[in-house]
Design a protein around this motif. Sequence first.
Motif, short mmCIF file in Angstrom:
data_model
loop_
_atom_site.label_atom_id
_atom_site.label_comp_id
_atom_site.label_asym_id
_atom_site.label_seq_id
_atom_site.Cartn_x
_atom_site.Cartn_y
_atom_site.Cartn_z
N LYS A 1 0.87 -1.31 -0.03
CA LYS A 1 0.04 -0.32 -0.14
C LYS A 1 0.86 1.15 0.05
N VAL A 2 0.54 2.29 -0.82
CA VAL A 2 1.13 3.63 -0.84
C VAL A 2 0.13 4.44 -0.13
N SER A 3 0.76 5.24 0.78
CA SER A 3 -0.18 6.44 1.23
C SER A 3 -0.33 7.49 0.26
N SER A 4 -1.29 7.38 -0.62
CA SER A 4 -1.33 8.09 -2.10
C SER A 4 -1.80 9.66 -1.56
N GLN B 1 8.22 9.59 -2.07
CA GLN B 1 7.32 10.20 -1.17
C GLN B 1 8.13 10.61 0.15
N ARG B 2 8.99 9.76 0.68
CA ARG B 2 9.69 10.10 1.85
C ARG B 2 10.84 11.12 1.54
N ASN B 3 11.10 11.20 0.31
CA ASN B 3 12.35 12.22 -0.01
C ASN B 3 11.82 13.52 -0.38
N SER C 1 5.25 0.17 -6.07
CA SER C 1 4.58 0.92 -5.09
C SER C 1 6.03 1.49 -4.07
N ASN C 2 6.93 0.50 -3.80
CA ASN C 2 8.07 0.68 -3.05
C ASN C 2 8.77 2.07 -3.47
N ASP C 3 9.07 2.09 -4.85
CA ASP C 3 9.71 3.11 -5.37
C ASP C 3 8.83 4.34 -5.01
N PHE C 4 7.61 4.70 -5.28
CA PHE C 4 6.75 5.67 -5.07
C PHE C 4 6.78 6.18 -3.63
#
Length: 324
Positions: free
Chosen positions: A16-19, A241-243, A234-237
Amino acid sequence: MEQVKLDIPRVLIFTKVSSTRLNNTLHVQYHRKQYELVMAVDKTKLKLPLGLPEAWNKGIDYETMIDQEATISDDTALLKVKDAERDEQLTNIFGIIRAQRHSHKTNIREAAIRLSNTLSPYENIRSLAYEMESGRLEGMKKDLTKRTAEVATLGLNDEFDNLFKLNEEFEKLHVGRRVENTDTKLPLASAIRPQTDAALEVVCQYIQAAYNSATSADDKALLERLADHMNATSNDFKTMQRNLVVPRKKDTPKEPKTPKEPKPKKPGKDDGKPDIKLPEEEPKKPDPKQPDPKKPDPKKPGEGGGTGGTGGSGGGPEIHLPEE
């Protein structure tokens, strides 16, 4: 010890990504990449219902248009160029007026001073918002009708004509852009993004169901690879997001300065400060009612100022001579 390994069938789990924390550009790009991965697989293997891929893609298209509109429109670049041109013209006009205030010719100097006083409220309008600057230029145009002679004396007719022409061109572009935005009214990103997220969630559930119902090892391996590729995306995005989130620097309290120890004074050195001495107690005044112990009491024998006898005078001690 006996090693026990339970035979549990594998299920597909999607990362899951916190979109909601992704900006509009990353959000639509994330969905676009996931859509491309899903659409590359045979649709008969995915068993997606009719209309689901189209609905998902429609949401992606809307988000793309919203992102493009927020970034730049067809006329935004022209607006910036036209605004820079009128700002440059304003700088030129005020520079000429300011310089001519020091002219050696009286008529030019006085005309420049009068024109400068009239236009002083407009000298810093270049930093205002588009609409405010356009409105102030219309006010300037009206005020200049009272200073036509001064404008002619300084030779600024052509400069002002060009300025007001640039302002009219800018306003036409600005109004045209506003009309274009009204005609192509797009939904808010906050309204379309949750629907695009919901479409992706439904797609993932159908992929899980297709994997669970697959009977051949090849079909299961195909869906496993798809899930792995989607999770890697998803992990890439998530990393992107963190960056984007820059951690705030913690306020480190400053260490208090160590007070300097006073240097010891050298003995006998005069530091210029007066010595403070406590006043000595004043001697008590004798009470007239109390007899003075140093004076003899005439009422007592052997004391006082008698002339005879062995008592002596002056209250001194008696002297006894040794007997022979």
